[in-house]
Write a protein that holds these residues in place. Structure first.
Motif, PDB file in Angstrom:
ATOM      1  N   GLU A  53      26.557 -23.170 -71.593  1.00 34.11           N
ATOM      2  CA  GLU A  53      26.885 -24.544 -71.211  1.00 34.11           C
ATOM      3  C   GLU A  53      28.096 -24.576 -70.277  1.00 34.11           C
ATOM      4  O   GLU A  53      28.054 -25.212 -69.213  1.00 34.11           O
ATOM      5  CB  GLU A  53      27.182 -25.303 -72.505  1.00 34.11           C
ATOM      6  N   VAL A  54      29.147 -23.860 -70.637  1.00 33.23           N
ATOM      7  CA  VAL A  54      30.367 -23.916 -69.822  1.00 33.23           C
ATOM      8  C   VAL A  54      30.129 -23.251 -68.465  1.00 33.23           C
ATOM      9  O   VAL A  54      30.556 -23.767 -67.419  1.00 33.23           O
ATOM     10  CB  VAL A  54      31.600 -23.354 -70.577  1.00 33.23           C
ATOM     11  N   LEU A  55      29.386 -22.143 -68.444  1.00 34.20           N
ATOM     12  CA  LEU A  55      29.131 -21.476 -67.159  1.00 34.20           C
ATOM     13  C   LEU A  55      28.235 -22.332 -66.257  1.00 34.20           C
ATOM     14  O   LEU A  55      28.458 -22.407 -65.043  1.00 34.20           O
ATOM     15  CB  LEU A  55      28.512 -20.093 -67.384  1.00 34.20           C
ATOM     16  N   ALA A  56      27.252 -23.001 -66.845  1.00 36.57           N
ATOM     17  CA  ALA A  56      26.377 -23.882 -66.044  1.00 36.57           C
ATOM     18  C   ALA A  56      27.192 -25.024 -65.433  1.00 36.57           C
ATOM     19  O   ALA A  56      27.019 -25.368 -64.257  1.00 36.57           O
ATOM     20  CB  ALA A  56      25.243 -24.429 -66.913  1.00 36.57           C
ATOM     21  N   ASP A  57      28.102 -25.583 -66.201  1.00 33.70           N
ATOM     22  CA  ASP A  57      28.958 -26.671 -65.689  1.00 33.70           C
ATOM     23  C   ASP A  57      29.844 -26.173 -64.544  1.00 33.70           C
ATOM     24  O   ASP A  57      30.025 -26.861 -63.540  1.00 33.70           O
ATOM     25  CB  ASP A  57      29.848 -27.232 -66.807  1.00 33.70           C
ATOM     26  N   ILE A  58      30.420 -24.980 -64.725  1.00 35.73           N
ATOM     27  CA  ILE A  58      31.299 -24.433 -63.683  1.00 35.73           C
ATOM     28  C   ILE A  58      30.494 -24.184 -62.401  1.00 35.73           C
ATOM     29  O   ILE A  58      30.923 -24.542 -61.300  1.00 35.73           O
ATOM     30  CB  ILE A  58      31.980 -23.119 -64.151  1.00 35.73           C
ATOM     31  N   CYS A  59      29.310 -23.589 -62.558  1.00 30.68           N
ATOM     32  CA  CYS A  59      28.487 -23.272 -61.377  1.00 30.68           C
ATOM     33  C   CYS A  59      28.081 -24.537 -60.624  1.00 30.68           C
ATOM     34  O   CYS A  59      27.952 -24.512 -59.393  1.00 30.68           O
ATOM     35  CB  CYS A  59      27.239 -22.485 -61.791  1.00 30.68           C
ATOM     36  N   ALA A  60      27.910 -25.637 -61.346  1.00 30.86           N
ATOM     37  CA  ALA A  60      27.537 -26.894 -60.690  1.00 30.86           C
ATOM     38  C   ALA A  60      28.748 -27.527 -59.997  1.00 30.86           C
ATOM     39  O   ALA A  60      28.596 -28.263 -59.023  1.00 30.86           O
ATOM     40  CB  ALA A  60      26.960 -27.858 -61.722  1.00 30.86           C
TER      41      ALA A  60
END
Ligand code: E4P
Length: 218
Positions: free
Chosen positions: A41-48
């Protein structure tokens, strides 16, 4: 020199991304743990939130397990860069991932010879840790300069020097002078780069003098 921010704090990343000065993000297991959120979840948010590369580190230490984790991490977003430790298994994984078209950040680099190995393994980025060397009385900036000189001796070595473990604004200047391609910087240090007391005093005077004219520009 490119600026990456070294954090998994999405609010800080979004704030800095809005300046247009942010070229990427680095995370590590400690930073993901500090976020208190599930890693996907945190990595997906950062990548976006950012347009550039986002380093996500494997937690495994053996080649096969690293490759399995790299597959999971890569599936999160197109801008994920797999971060592997500077060990023989990490270098094997680096070679396999970059050979397949992926990007790799080889982390925990503390010597020029380690950086040479990472470049020969096809690393996209090498992360020498400045602050942790300074902590033990060594010179982190010297290491950046050595790696720069070695990589510049050989056209075949395309790895970018990503200065990591930076704790002060002075270190940012020093790694830029030493020829780092990228600096990954904690949010507080990145924000402190803009500050100078003479800028504040000068602005205060200009505004006071302008106010005294009674004019407005628009
Ligand atoms: C970067 O990739 C590293 O995770 C980070 O810069 C380490 O910094 P530290 O030594 O301050 O923990």
């Amino acid at each position: 020199m490119k600026f990456f921010v070294d954090t998994a704090d999405i609010a800080e990343i979004t704030d800095l991304a809005e300046t247009g000065l942010l070229d990427g993000v680095t995370t590590n297991p400690s930073l993901i743990a500090k976020s208190g959120r599930p890693f996907r979840e945190v990595l997906a948010d950062i990548c976006a939130a950012v347009d550039g590369p986002v380093s996500a580190e494997v937690a495994a230490t053996e080649f096969e397990a690293m490759m399995a984790e790299a597959k999971v991490l890569s599936a999160i977003a197109d801008n994920i860069v797999i971060k592997v430790p500077l060990t023989w298994d990490g270098l094997k994984a680096c070679r396999a991932i970059t050979g397949g078209g992926g990007k790799v950040n080889v982390t925990l680099c503390f010597s020029a010879n380690q950086a040479l190995l990472a470049a020969k393994a096809g690393a996209t980025f090498i992360s020498p840790f400045i602050g942790r060397l300074d902590d033990i009385g060594a010179d982190g900036i010297d290491l950046i300069a050595e790696i720069r000189a070695i990589y510049d001796n050989y056209d075949a070595l395309k790895t970018e020097v990503l200065a990591a473990s930076i704790r002060t604004p002075v270190s940012v200047k020093q790694v830029a002078l030493a020829g780092a391609d990228v600096a990954t910087i904690p949010p507080g240090v990145l924000k402190a780069l803009v500050k100078h007391p003479l800028t504040d005093i000068g602005l205060e005077r200009f505004l006071a003098d302008w106010k005294a004219t009674g004019q407005t520009i628009v």
